[in-house]
Design an enzyme around this catalytic site. Structure first.
Site, PDB file in Angstrom:
ATOM      1  N   TYR A  37       0.725  -1.134  -0.142  1.00 17.97           N
ATOM      2  CA  TYR A  37      -0.091   0.080   0.028  1.00 17.97           C
ATOM      3  C   TYR A  37       1.022   1.271   0.016  1.00 17.97           C
ATOM      4  CZ  TYR A  37      -3.567   3.413   1.586  1.00 17.97           C
ATOM      5  OH  TYR A  37      -4.417   4.590   1.571  1.00 17.97           O
ATOM      6  N   GLU A 114     -27.743  -3.701  15.502  1.00 17.90           N
ATOM      7  CA  GLU A 114     -26.192  -3.411  15.195  1.00 17.90           C
ATOM      8  C   GLU A 114     -25.587  -2.775  16.488  1.00 17.90           C
ATOM      9  OE1 GLU A 114     -27.674  -0.907  12.072  1.00 17.90           O
ATOM     10  OE2 GLU A 114     -27.495   0.958  13.320  1.00 17.90           O
ATOM     11  N   ASP A 118     -19.697   3.586  20.778  1.00 15.48           N
ATOM     12  CA  ASP A 118     -19.663   4.536  22.113  1.00 15.48           C
ATOM     13  C   ASP A 118     -18.660   5.577  21.387  1.00 15.48           C
ATOM     14  OD1 ASP A 118     -19.848   5.744  24.376  1.00 15.48           O
ATOM     15  OD2 ASP A 118     -18.727   4.353  25.601  1.00 15.48           O
ATOM     16  N   TYR A 227     -24.456   4.438   9.783  1.00 13.48           N
ATOM     17  CA  TYR A 227     -25.514   3.548  10.083  1.00 13.48           C
ATOM     18  C   TYR A 227     -26.736   4.315   9.775  1.00 13.48           C
ATOM     19  CZ  TYR A 227     -24.803   6.595  14.379  1.00 13.48           C
ATOM     20  OH  TYR A 227     -24.486   7.810  15.226  1.00 13.48           O
ATOM     21  N   LYS A 315     -29.300  -1.464  25.922  1.00  8.19           N
ATOM     22  CA  LYS A 315     -27.928  -1.193  26.769  1.00  8.19           C
ATOM     23  C   LYS A 315     -27.331  -2.517  27.346  1.00  8.19           C
ATOM     24  CE  LYS A 315     -27.357   3.496  26.844  1.00  8.19           C
ATOM     25  NZ  LYS A 315     -26.102   4.289  27.416  1.00  8.19           N
ATOM     26  N   CYS A 412      15.223   0.976  42.396  1.00  9.86           N
ATOM     27  CA  CYS A 412      16.426   0.822  42.603  1.00  9.86           C
ATOM     28  C   CYS A 412      17.177   2.183  43.301  1.00  9.86           C
ATOM     29  CB  CYS A 412      17.212   0.771  41.303  1.00  9.86           C
ATOM     30  SG  CYS A 412      17.030   2.284  40.462  1.00  9.86           S
ATOM     31  N   CYS A 425      12.936   6.742  36.039  1.00 12.80           N
ATOM     32  CA  CYS A 425      13.989   6.372  37.085  1.00 12.80           C
ATOM     33  C   CYS A 425      15.136   6.574  36.079  1.00 12.80           C
ATOM     34  CB  CYS A 425      13.697   4.747  37.314  1.00 12.80           C
ATOM     35  SG  CYS A 425      15.287   4.335  37.675  1.00 12.80           S
ATOM     36  N   CYS A 431      18.823  -0.426  36.843  1.00 12.47           N
ATOM     37  CA  CYS A 431      17.451  -0.376  37.579  1.00 12.47           C
ATOM     38  C   CYS A 431      16.748  -1.895  37.220  1.00 12.47           C
ATOM     39  CB  CYS A 431      16.570   0.615  37.157  1.00 12.47           C
ATOM     40  SG  CYS A 431      14.692   0.425  37.974  1.00 12.47           S
TER      41      CYS A 431
HETATM   42  S1  IVH Z   1     -29.100   5.622  15.098  1.00 11.54           S
HETATM   43  C1  IVH Z   1     -32.392   8.676  14.468  1.00 11.54           C
HETATM   44  N1  IVH Z   1     -27.173   3.832  15.257  1.00 11.54           N
HETATM   45  O1  IVH Z   1     -26.069   6.860  19.872  1.00 11.54           O
HETATM   46  C2  IVH Z   1     -31.147   7.505  14.656  1.00 11.54           C
HETATM   47  N2  IVH Z   1     -27.022   5.601  16.844  1.00 11.54           N
HETATM   48  O2  IVH Z   1     -27.742   7.482  22.491  1.00 11.54           O
HETATM   49  C3  IVH Z   1     -30.433   7.956  15.688  1.00 11.54           C
HETATM   50  N3  IVH Z   1     -25.118   5.571  18.147  1.00 11.54           N
HETATM   51  O3  IVH Z   1     -26.571   9.888  19.404  1.00 11.54           O
HETATM   52  C4  IVH Z   1     -29.204   7.201  15.706  1.00 11.54           C
HETATM   53  N4  IVH Z   1     -24.221   3.575  17.409  1.00 11.54           N
HETATM   54  O4  IVH Z   1     -24.488   9.090  18.105  1.00 11.54           O
HETATM   55  C5  IVH Z   1     -27.737   4.865  15.873  1.00 11.54           C
HETATM   56  N5  IVH Z   1     -25.919   2.165  15.454  1.00 11.54           N
HETATM   57  C6  IVH Z   1     -26.100   3.420  15.841  1.00 11.54           C
HETATM   58  C7  IVH Z   1     -25.386   3.902  16.947  1.00 11.54           C
HETATM   59  C8  IVH Z   1     -25.896   5.156  17.344  1.00 11.54           C
HETATM   60  C9  IVH Z   1     -24.022   4.807  18.314  1.00 11.54           C
HETATM   61  C10 IVH Z   1     -25.222   6.727  18.815  1.00 11.54           C
HETATM   62  C11 IVH Z   1     -25.497   8.061  18.317  1.00 11.54           C
HETATM   63  C12 IVH Z   1     -26.723   8.814  18.992  1.00 11.54           C
HETATM   64  C13 IVH Z   1     -26.514   7.991  20.330  1.00 11.54           C
HETATM   65  C14 IVH Z   1     -27.846   7.793  21.082  1.00 11.54           C
END
Ligand code: IVH
Length: 669
Positions: A37, A114, A118, A227, A315, A412, A425, A431
């Site tokens: 690459y 999906e 974070d 997404y 969650k 040390c 150190c 050491c």
């Molecule tokens: S969909 C209207 N998909 O989670 C659709 N959000 O707590 C809104 N986030 O602010 C978002 N992964 O930043 C969606 N696969 C995912 C996500 C996702 C992370 C975040 C996004 C949103 C926050 C909401």
């Protein structure tokens, strides 16, 4: 070369580089090595340097270079960027499903599920296939313009794949985040410079993207995944699943880990499976996002002011807990860095008992004002050493004195020197902590791989004075070893055999084993593939190092100073005199890379190989080892007690190999 030929070659190179970026980031199946690459990239840069009139803003070479800004401009979003409602329990997700059925009046509602990344949310705008603007979420209506920073992310295409006919205008939403290993390496780098560590990958991603100088962003290992289509000219795909596939076909990275679920029970099972394997994912997720699959139904369900009705964040159990700091210890690393470490009252965080947390450096302790006896919140992300997220004020509690770094090395007794917030150190090889650390590192699996040279043995060898540098390992004699505690005739022979076996070593492993600051496995491989021999590397200066793709100024400086140091050169010479052969990298033709483009996933316990070895074998043959199973996976190697990844492989129809079959495949190649 005349102008027409140059233009044709430049076009071809750009197309080829974009294709490889796409294969690497969107498809997770690279076809060429980093070095190959690099060669393409260098050829393009050289051609463009000779023909500045042919440079265009969407060239892969033009990701960095905008001048620093005074402030980030505000930009209105295409449509409000809403957030998601979140739930934690099975009952709540069942209630969500019930609501969907009722409001739609349908008996079967399917979902796409999906990861909930974070990181931080961004809006990306493409016009006629070209990336024209990107912004942060901000308050949801107005965000900050981070276009030039986003341009530095290699995973973000500057140009969509034109052969798959992307819409003339496309607005997508995605998440910018950092992989866990990259996050750890970044924190190590910046704390060594004496700067404050980031508390978690999300903060690191946000801090890296919201920069006034895009050169800083360019050095940070950010990735993006998309997404949601927020707007496009022309017709939208009928389901969310198809929408993600469409994004892939246009060259955008999307969640590779995702599943279509026909019922809510399938959603719950996927959630359970993902939470159990959470630590296997290379990035941090705090849950899954469950989305009604059909877009016409999404529209019917509509939105509330803050969140859509058709999606929910499901969650995982949070990985933050409260405990007490019982003491603050100071550890000495192999490069001499002194790291304060909080010794905690043991507490269970997300299924693992935590009794220590890194405090990174003295400034960090001062900034968070952590003292012995304090009540704190600890956070665990993936397999990262847990960190203290914050101190919790306990009203009326009498506190201890602030923490101070020692002025003598706790191991040390050498003087402690300081560079910014970074204390070290000055004892170097004198050491024992540094000496032991560097030998352990040299002998470790990913370096010289000396079986039996564990922490305990290294400590013995150093403490009784048999080993004072790396070369001394190859001077050990049987009668010396037998004298040591726990060694007998047979164990001494075994260790000496293992040492003898390490005498032929591929260049990249040797380089990695030297323990040069900032040179880990990846950079060692980049250097080895680029320079081919150790002598070439030792003869290189800082500028030349810096000209290698992925080698930045700090790594270049660290390499130069390491190889300039007479003592280091002497030890390398001694190693060679003692019979160590450092194997140069052969020119890589396709025959040397029979696994090129193939992705392997390992699950369960292997007997003949360690995980690391198995991965290295695959990589040496040009393949890639991934952490999770997807449609992109070519082989799943299942050892004893293989779990959810094996189920996933069967479900997706991915080829499953036993350990023996895997070994045979290696032999054949
Ligand atoms: S969909 C209207 N998909 O989670 C659709 N959000 O707590 C809104 N986030 O602010 C978002 N992964 O930043 C969606 N696969 C995912 C996500 C996702 C992370 C975040 C996004 C949103 C926050 C909401």
């Amino acid at each position: 070369m005349n102008r027409r030929d140059a233009q044709a070659r430049i076009d071809a190179l750009r197309k080829e580089i974009r294709r490889h970026d796409h294969l690497y980031y969107a498809k997770d199946r690279p076809e060429i090595s980093d070095a190959e690459y690099d060669r393409l990239f260098r050829e393009l840069s050289d051609l463009e340097a000779a023909r500045p009139d042919l440079v265009t803003p969407d060239s892969p070479t033009q990701r960095v270079g905008a001048p620093p800004l005074d402030e980030l401009k505000k930009v209105p979003h295409e449509r409000p960027m809403r957030s998601l409602d979140s739930i934690l329990d099975r009952e709540d997700v069942l209630a969500f499903d019930k609501r969907m059925h009722k409001e739609l009046g349908e008996s079967h509602v399917g979902y796409t599920v999906e990861p909930k990344y974070d990181g931080l949310s961004v809006e990306l705008v493409y016009e006629h296939g070209r990336f024209v603007r990107g912004s942060t979420r901000g308050d949801g209506v107005t965000g900050e313009d981070v276009t030039i920073n986003l341009r530095t992310l290699r995973s973000l295409p500057l140009q969509l794949q034109s052969d798959s006919h992307p819409p003339a205008r496309l607005v997508v939403r995605g998440e910018v985040y950092m992989r866990l290993d990259d996050f750890q390496a970044l924190n190590r780098r910046i704390t060594e410079r004496g700067e404050d560590a980031f508390a978690n990958p999300r903060n690191a991603a946000a801090g890296s993207l919201r920069q006034l100088d895009s050169k800083v962003t360019a050095e940070r290992p950010l990735v993006v995944t998309c997404y949601e289509i927020m707007g496009q000219s022309g017709q939208l795909p009928p389901t969310h699943w198809d929408e993600l596939d469409a994004l892939v076909s246009w060259g955008l990275p999307t969640p590779a880990y995702r599943r279509q679920c026909a019922t809510i029970e399938e959603v719950i099972a996927f959630h359970r499976e993902t939470e159990a394997g959470r630590d296997d994912l290379p990035y941090e997720i705090d849950g899954l996002v469950v989305k009604v699959n059909r877009r016409d139904w999404q529209k019917r369900l509509g939105e509330k002011s803050r969140s859509p009705r058709w999606a929910i964040a499901y969650k995982f159990t949070p990985r933050k807990e409260i405990t007490v700091v019982q003491d603050i210890a100071v550890s000495v690393g192999r490069t001499g860095t002194l790291t304060p470490l909080a010794l905690l009252k043991p507490v269970e965080v997300g299924g693992v008992t935590i009794s220590r947390a890194t405090l990174h450096n003295a400034d960090e302790v001062a900034r968070k004002d952590i003292r012995v006896g304090d009540t704190v919140k600890v956070e665990r992300a993936g397999d990262v050493i847990p960190a203290i997220a914050e101190r919790i004020e306990v009203p009326g509690q009498k506190r201890n004195r602030p923490f101070q770094m020692p002025d003598r090395c706790p191991v040390c007794g050498s003087a402690v020197a300081r560079e910014g917030a970074y204390y070290y150190c000055t004892g170097q090889a004198a050491c024992p902590a540094q000496l032991k650390g560097s030998i352990e590192h040299f002998a470790s699996k990913s370096a010289l791989n000396i079986d039996g040279m564990g922490k305990k043995t290294v400590a013995q060898l150093v403490e009784c004075g048999l080993v004072g540098n790396l070369a001394d390992l190859y001077r050990l004699r049987k009668e010396q070893l037998i004298e040591l505690d726990g060694f007998a005739d047979r164990s001494a022979s075994l260790l000496l055999d293992a040492i003898a076996q390490s005498k032929r070593v591929p260049l990249e492993r040797f380089l990695m084993g030297l323990g040069i600051r900032q040179v880990g496995q990846h950079i060692a491989r980049v250097l080895a593939e680029h320079f081919k021999t150790l002598d070439a590397i030792m003869a290189t200066d800082r500028e030349t190092f810096e000209s290698v793709h992925e080698v930045g100024p700090e790594i270049a400086a660290s390499l130069e100073s390491y190889f300039k140091e007479a003592h280091n050169r002497q030890v390398i010479q001694q190693l060679r005199d003692l019979g160590l052969t450092i194997e140069a990298v052969p020119e890589t033709g396709p025959a040397a890379r029979p696994f090129a483009g193939k992705t392997f996933v390992f699950t369960g316990g292997l007997e003949r190989f360690s995980r690391d070895e198995a991965k290295q074998r695959v990589e040496r043959l040009g393949g890639r080892a991934a952490a999770s199973v997807s449609k992109q996976t070519d082989y799943v190697v299942a050892g004893a007690e293989a779990g959810s990844k094996l189920d996933q492989a069967k479900k997706l129809g991915v080829k499953v190999l036993s350990e023996a079959e895997f070994a045979t495949l290696l032999e054949q190649n």
